[in-house]
Design a protein around this motif. Structure first.
Motif, PDB file in Angstrom:
ATOM      1  N   SER A   1       8.595   7.288  -0.666  1.00 57.41           N
ATOM      2  CA  SER A   1       7.941   6.372  -1.603  1.00 57.41           C
ATOM      3  C   SER A   1       8.172   4.920  -1.197  1.00 57.41           C
ATOM      4  CB  SER A   1       8.469   6.606  -3.024  1.00 57.41           C
ATOM      5  OG  SER A   1       8.148   7.908  -3.475  1.00 57.41           O
ATOM      6  N   LEU A   2       9.397   4.582  -0.846  1.00 54.36           N
ATOM      7  CA  LEU A   2       9.694   3.206  -0.450  1.00 54.36           C
ATOM      8  C   LEU A   2       9.038   2.868   0.889  1.00 54.36           C
ATOM      9  CD1 LEU A   2      13.426   2.831  -1.525  1.00 54.36           C
ATOM     10  CD2 LEU A   2      11.351   2.150  -2.732  1.00 54.36           C
ATOM     11  N   ASP A   3       8.935   3.855   1.786  1.00 53.78           N
ATOM     12  CA  ASP A   3       8.238   3.623   3.050  1.00 53.78           C
ATOM     13  C   ASP A   3       6.761   3.332   2.802  1.00 53.78           C
ATOM     14  OD1 ASP A   3       8.214   3.779   6.069  1.00 53.78           O
ATOM     15  OD2 ASP A   3       6.740   5.329   5.605  1.00 53.78           O
ATOM     16  N   ARG A   4       6.145   4.099   1.901  1.00 53.89           N
ATOM     17  CA  ARG A   4       4.732   3.841   1.564  1.00 53.89           C
ATOM     18  C   ARG A   4       4.565   2.509   0.865  1.00 53.89           C
ATOM     19  NH1 ARG A   4       2.230   9.680  -0.495  1.00 53.89           N
ATOM     20  NH2 ARG A   4       2.498  10.769   1.512  1.00 53.89           N
ATOM     21  N   LEU A   5       5.542   2.152   0.039  1.00 54.44           N
ATOM     22  CA  LEU A   5       5.470   0.853  -0.631  1.00 54.44           C
ATOM     23  C   LEU A   5       5.480  -0.273   0.395  1.00 54.44           C
ATOM     24  CD1 LEU A   5       5.484  -0.996  -3.067  1.00 54.44           C
ATOM     25  CD2 LEU A   5       7.955  -0.654  -3.262  1.00 54.44           C
ATOM     26  N   SER A   6       6.316  -0.157   1.412  1.00 53.17           N
ATOM     27  CA  SER A   6       6.355  -1.180   2.462  1.00 53.17           C
ATOM     28  C   SER A   6       5.003  -1.279   3.166  1.00 53.17           C
ATOM     29  CB  SER A   6       7.459  -0.846   3.473  1.00 53.17           C
ATOM     30  OG  SER A   6       8.720  -0.866   2.859  1.00 53.17           O
ATOM     31  N   GLN A   7       4.353  -0.146   3.425  1.00 55.12           N
ATOM     32  CA  GLN A   7       3.031  -0.158   4.059  1.00 55.12           C
ATOM     33  C   GLN A   7       1.992  -0.804   3.150  1.00 55.12           C
ATOM     34  OE1 GLN A   7       2.023   3.824   5.313  1.00 55.12           O
ATOM     35  NE2 GLN A   7       4.032   4.187   6.219  1.00 55.12           N
ATOM     36  N   ILE A   8       2.072  -0.501   1.854  1.00 55.11           N
ATOM     37  CA  ILE A   8       1.129  -1.078   0.887  1.00 55.11           C
ATOM     38  C   ILE A   8       1.267  -2.594   0.851  1.00 55.11           C
ATOM     39  CG2 ILE A   8       0.649  -1.262  -1.593  1.00 55.11           C
ATOM     40  CD1 ILE A   8       1.252   1.731  -1.801  1.00 55.11           C
ATOM     41  N   LEU A   9       2.505  -3.083   0.920  1.00 60.36           N
ATOM     42  CA  LEU A   9       2.724  -4.529   0.867  1.00 60.36           C
ATOM     43  C   LEU A   9       2.183  -5.219   2.113  1.00 60.36           C
ATOM     44  CD1 LEU A   9       6.300  -4.744  -0.691  1.00 60.36           C
ATOM     45  CD2 LEU A   9       4.070  -4.696  -1.809  1.00 60.36           C
ATOM     46  N   VAL A  10       2.285  -4.561   3.277  1.00 58.77           N
ATOM     47  CA  VAL A  10       1.712  -5.125   4.511  1.00 58.77           C
ATOM     48  C   VAL A  10       0.198  -5.246   4.365  1.00 58.77           C
ATOM     49  CG1 VAL A  10       1.300  -4.701   6.969  1.00 58.77           C
ATOM     50  CG2 VAL A  10       3.565  -4.311   5.993  1.00 58.77           C
ATOM     51  N   GLU A  11      -0.438  -4.197   3.825  1.00 55.89           N
ATOM     52  CA  GLU A  11      -1.889  -4.225   3.614  1.00 55.89           C
ATOM     53  C   GLU A  11      -2.272  -5.303   2.604  1.00 55.89           C
ATOM     54  OE1 GLU A  11      -3.161  -0.386   2.412  1.00 55.89           O
ATOM     55  OE2 GLU A  11      -2.492   0.623   4.236  1.00 55.89           O
ATOM     56  N   ALA A  12      -1.490  -5.396   1.514  1.00 57.40           N
ATOM     57  CA  ALA A  12      -1.802  -6.372   0.470  1.00 57.40           C
ATOM     58  C   ALA A  12      -1.725  -7.792   1.011  1.00 57.40           C
ATOM     59  CB  ALA A  12      -0.845  -6.191  -0.704  1.00 57.40           C
ATOM     60  N   GLU A  13      -0.725  -8.057   1.860  1.00 58.25           N
ATOM     61  CA  GLU A  13      -0.601  -9.394   2.443  1.00 58.25           C
ATOM     62  C   GLU A  13      -1.755  -9.677   3.398  1.00 58.25           C
ATOM     63  OE1 GLU A  13       2.712 -12.104   4.841  1.00 58.25           O
ATOM     64  OE2 GLU A  13       2.894  -9.927   4.760  1.00 58.25           O
ATOM     65  N   ARG A  14      -2.130  -8.681   4.183  1.00 60.30           N
ATOM     66  CA  ARG A  14      -3.218  -8.858   5.155  1.00 60.30           C
ATOM     67  C   ARG A  14      -4.555  -9.083   4.455  1.00 60.30           C
ATOM     68  NH1 ARG A  14      -2.357  -4.589   8.058  1.00 60.30           N
ATOM     69  NH2 ARG A  14      -3.752  -3.221   6.893  1.00 60.30           N
ATOM     70  N   ASN A  15      -4.783  -8.369   3.347  1.00 60.51           N
ATOM     71  CA  ASN A  15      -6.073  -8.439   2.653  1.00 60.51           C
ATOM     72  C   ASN A  15      -6.064  -9.397   1.480  1.00 60.51           C
ATOM     73  OD1 ASN A  15      -6.938  -6.391   4.410  1.00 60.51           O
ATOM     74  ND2 ASN A  15      -6.268  -4.777   3.005  1.00 60.51           N
ATOM     75  N   ASP A  16      -4.937 -10.119   1.277  1.00 58.97           N
ATOM     76  CA  ASP A  16      -4.793 -11.060   0.165  1.00 58.97           C
ATOM     77  C   ASP A  16      -5.074 -10.360  -1.174  1.00 58.97           C
ATOM     78  OD1 ASP A  16      -4.207 -13.460  -1.047  1.00 58.97           O
ATOM     79  OD2 ASP A  16      -6.270 -14.203  -0.922  1.00 58.97           O
ATOM     80  N   GLU A  17      -4.422  -9.200  -1.358  1.00 59.31           N
ATOM     81  CA  GLU A  17      -4.593  -8.419  -2.582  1.00 59.31           C
ATOM     82  C   GLU A  17      -3.273  -8.319  -3.326  1.00 59.31           C
ATOM     83  OE1 GLU A  17      -8.048  -5.270  -1.138  1.00 59.31           O
ATOM     84  OE2 GLU A  17      -5.935  -4.775  -0.849  1.00 59.31           O
ATOM     85  N   LYS A  18      -3.362  -7.771  -4.535  1.00 60.06           N
ATOM     86  CA  LYS A  18      -2.161  -7.498  -5.317  1.00 60.06           C
ATOM     87  C   LYS A  18      -1.820  -6.007  -5.213  1.00 60.06           C
ATOM     88  CE  LYS A  18      -2.653 -11.126  -8.813  1.00 60.06           C
ATOM     89  NZ  LYS A  18      -3.803 -11.820  -8.204  1.00 60.06           N
ATOM     90  N   ALA A  19      -0.594  -5.701  -5.483  1.00 61.23           N
ATOM     91  CA  ALA A  19      -0.142  -4.313  -5.579  1.00 61.23           C
ATOM     92  C   ALA A  19       0.817  -4.232  -6.751  1.00 61.23           C
ATOM     93  CB  ALA A  19       0.538  -3.869  -4.290  1.00 61.23           C
TER      94      ALA A  19
END
Length: 693
Positions: A280-298
């Protein structure tokens, strides 16, 4: 004639060969013997002495068949020698086995040559080369060949010999069914023409690597075989001298399956099959990378099942596990495919929402989850309602990394608990103050017993009819030098959570009974002492032995000890609960049902277990003079308890009016601020003295 005389005569007769003999005498590594027409030894060099063990003196004049020829070969040797002398048929060079002086066999390579001397006498010379070392080497080679054959047959691996360009030259397998295609389809062909493109490309890459690096390389690949999809490991080595490539292939399908199981166990919760904390924490880290790249919220939602621990302790872990499995299914129902729900441990879950544009998206999910959990769980013919407390943290506002977001969501979840549970809370910086307090309490609690920071206070229990003190309830208080006074409402739940409640419970029993013994002696009254037992203490195998020991050490009569338990402890029906209660009753200790009316309130427990006392919770006593429903409930509880032979204690009596009404309703014992708040032991001694004057 003696052999020595024959030898001298023969030596003189064949003196012509002295120069030849001088050559042979100089070579010790080769055995050279000379024979006359009657097969008598005329020459025996040092090499012959070393090889056969006969000295020159032993051999000269002796016939060859008497020295080194095995009996089985004598006739053959005599015949062959005669044929050469008489018919000119040469004896061919050959490997033969002869005899040494000690009787042992020796293998030699024997060559023969025939001379005619000046006396027109024929003489034959044998040149023998010891084959012992060669035989040993050959035997070792043969053994190794046999060993390799055995190993090849025993090992399930496939072996292929290839040219550097991938052409298959040879193969070996102990089972042809392991082959991808038959040998006729791959011998002499390039592997690119035989294997699927993706597999062939892997082979090309690693063959090139093996040729360049001059060391073994390995890789895994898969093939669709008639028996299904199989997985293989290939190892490739370069054989320099023939400039060929050795490929060893092993079936690793079972290992692959085992690895998949291990990976699943490492990343997924075994009970709910949800991603575990690590994944879960590994996926959270991936989600945050995507959110930063796409200027989105998570968003991170931290979920905890309300009162799960009480249900788990009461109904047992089997029921608790079923609830967790059903909870996991419910959580998955409200999520999108791109979102993640995981189990962090215990009754804690996490939901990860990706690609959000506004925090309202997370709010909608939280509300859907709350509504979904308001439906009862149907477990073993029971209907149980377990609500959720949800903490929500938004990226990047509430944290820029996985650990910060998780901590913020966890903090918000505890705020939701504080708001009354069955709700959600978004993280605010102020919440950190609350969580910091919790962490500080937990930190200071460890070692607090050893530092003598705990103290017992006692709340007097009064007989309603006589207005005299008959006992007290022991209540734990904590003063910490760093945090000051900490209320039981703060530290008891943390102690339950950490397991420290067991040691604290033992401290309470020990201190309370020591004081009870002193109190009873001080004014010769048969006081009782009420002590609370937590559900966690019942799981301690040493509970009953410990109580017995303290009763013995303090000289306390068991009948003056009253152990208070809540209804929730009884609901599990666990055998250890039943056994503990029976043991307590057998010791003569009183059993009290505490907080009656606030839990599951099953009257059958009062008949099923040997209770002596029923305590009505303060929440009902508080309203008895102004609320008819509360009054009626208390009245019914008192009547029912008396019919079962139970003594009734009312908690939280704070006014004279409450006391008078309880007296009219037939209540036996009361305790509350109307008489005294919980006080230290010294003050209780003074209080009891004043009451009895």
């Amino acid at each position: 004639m003696e052999p020595s005389k024959v030898g001298n005569m023969l030596t003189h007769q064949y003196v012509i060969n002295d120069p030849l003999h001088q050559v042979f005498n100089a070579v010790n590594a080769i055995s050279v013997q000379g024979y006359d027409e009657q097969r008598r030894v005329i020459y025996w060099n040092k090499g012959s002495e070393l090889l056969y063990g006969y000295t020159k003196e032993d051999a000269i004049g002796q016939k060859i068949e008497k020295l080194i020829i095995p009996k089985s070969m004598c006739d053959l040797v005599i015949s062959a020698h005669s044929d050469w002398i008489e018919k000119g048929i040469e004896i061919p060079a050959a490997e033969i086995t002869l005899c040494k002086k000690n009787g042992h066999d020796i293998s030699v390579f024997s060559s023969h040559v025939m001379f005619t001397n000046q006396y027109n006498n024929k003489q034959m010379y044998c040149i023998d080369i010891d084959l012992t070392d060669a035989r040993k080497a050959q035997a070792q080679v043969t053994l190794k060949e046999k060993m390799l054959e055995t190993i090849f047959e025993a090992i399930p691996d496939l072996f292929f010999l290839m040219e550097p360009n991938g052409t298959i030259c040879d193969y070996h397998t102990s089972n042809t069914s392991d082959l991808y295609v038959s040998p006729t389809q791959f011998i002499g062909r390039n592997m690119s023409d035989v294997l699927p493109d993706d597999v062939a490309n892997k082979f090309k890459t690693h063959i090139s690597k093996a040729l360049a690096q001059e060391k073994m390389t390995s890789f895994d690949y898969e093939l669709a075989m008639p028996s299904g999809l199989l997985y293989f490991e290939a190892r490739i080595s370069h054989l320099k001298k023939p400039n060929q490539v050795m490929v060893i292939i092993r079936d690793i399908t079972e290992q692959h399956k085992s690895d998949q199981i291990i990976r699943h166990q490492a990343y997924f919760d075994s009970l709910t099959l949800l991603p575990n904390r690590f994944l879960s924490l590994d996926r959270l880290s991936q989600i945050l990378v995507e959110a930063e790249r796409n200027d989105e919220k998570a968003a991170v939602l931290f979920l905890d099942l309300d009162d799960f621990k009480k249900v788990n302790d009461s109904l047992g872990h089997e029921v608790g596990d079923k609830i967790l499995v059903k909870s996991a299914h419910r959580l998955q129902q409200v999520l999108r495919k791109e979102d993640t729900v995981g189990r962090l441990g215990g009754d804690e879950f996490i939901i990860l929402l990706r690609g959000l544009t506004d925090h309202q998206d997370a709010l909608a999910v939280a509300e859907n989850l709350l509504n979904l959990f308001r439906q009862p769980f149907k477990i073993d013919r029971r209907e149980l309602i377990l609500t959720l407390s949800i903490g929500v943290a938004i990226y990047p506002k509430d944290g820029c990394c996985a650990s910060d977001l998780l901590r913020s969501a966890d903090t918000a979840m505890y705020q939701a608990k504080a708001l009354g549970r069955n709700t959600y809370s978004f993280f605010t910086p102020e919440m950190n103050i609350v969580m910091q307090r919790r962490f500080e309490i937990e930190e200071q609690m460890r070692g607090a017993l050893e530092r003598n920071e705990f103290e017992l206070h006692y709340q007097p229990q009064m007989d309603v009819k006589s207005a005299s003190i008959i006992g007290a309830e022991a209540l734990l208080r904590w003063h910490n030098p760093v945090l000051g006074n900490i209320t039981p409402d703060e530290f008891i739940p943390i102690a339950e959570h950490t397991g420290l409640i067991v040691a604290m419970g033992e401290y309470v029993i020990e201190q309370a009974l020591s004081f009870l013994n002193l109190w009873q002696k001080s004014d010769l009254n048969n006081y009782t002492m009420a002590v609370n037992l937590s559900p966690r203490q019942f799981r301690d195998n040493e509970l009953i032995p410990f109580i017995k020991k303290v009763l013995s050490d303090t000289g306390t009569r068991p009948t003056t000890l009253e152990l208070e338990i809540t209804e929730g402890v009884l609901m599990s029906g666990q055998s250890y609960i039943h056994d503990a209660l029976i043991s307590i009753n057998a010791l003569g200790i009183k059993l009290s049902m505490d907080d009656f009316g606030t839990g599951y309130s099953s009257l059958s427990y009062l008949r099923q277990y040997p209770f002596d006392v029923l305590k009505i919770d303060r929440s009902f006593i508080n309203g008895i003079t102004i609320n008819k429903a509360d009054c009626d409930l208390v009245k019914a509880a008192i009547a029912m308890s008396h019919s079962l032979g139970l003594t009734v204690i009312a908690e939280g009596v704070e006014t004279k009016e409450q006391l008078q009404l309880l007296e009219r309703l037939g209540c036996d014992i009361v305790q509350g601020y109307y008489f005294s708040k919980p006080i230290p032991a010294v003050q209780l001694l003074e209080f009891s003295t004043q009451i009895h004057r």
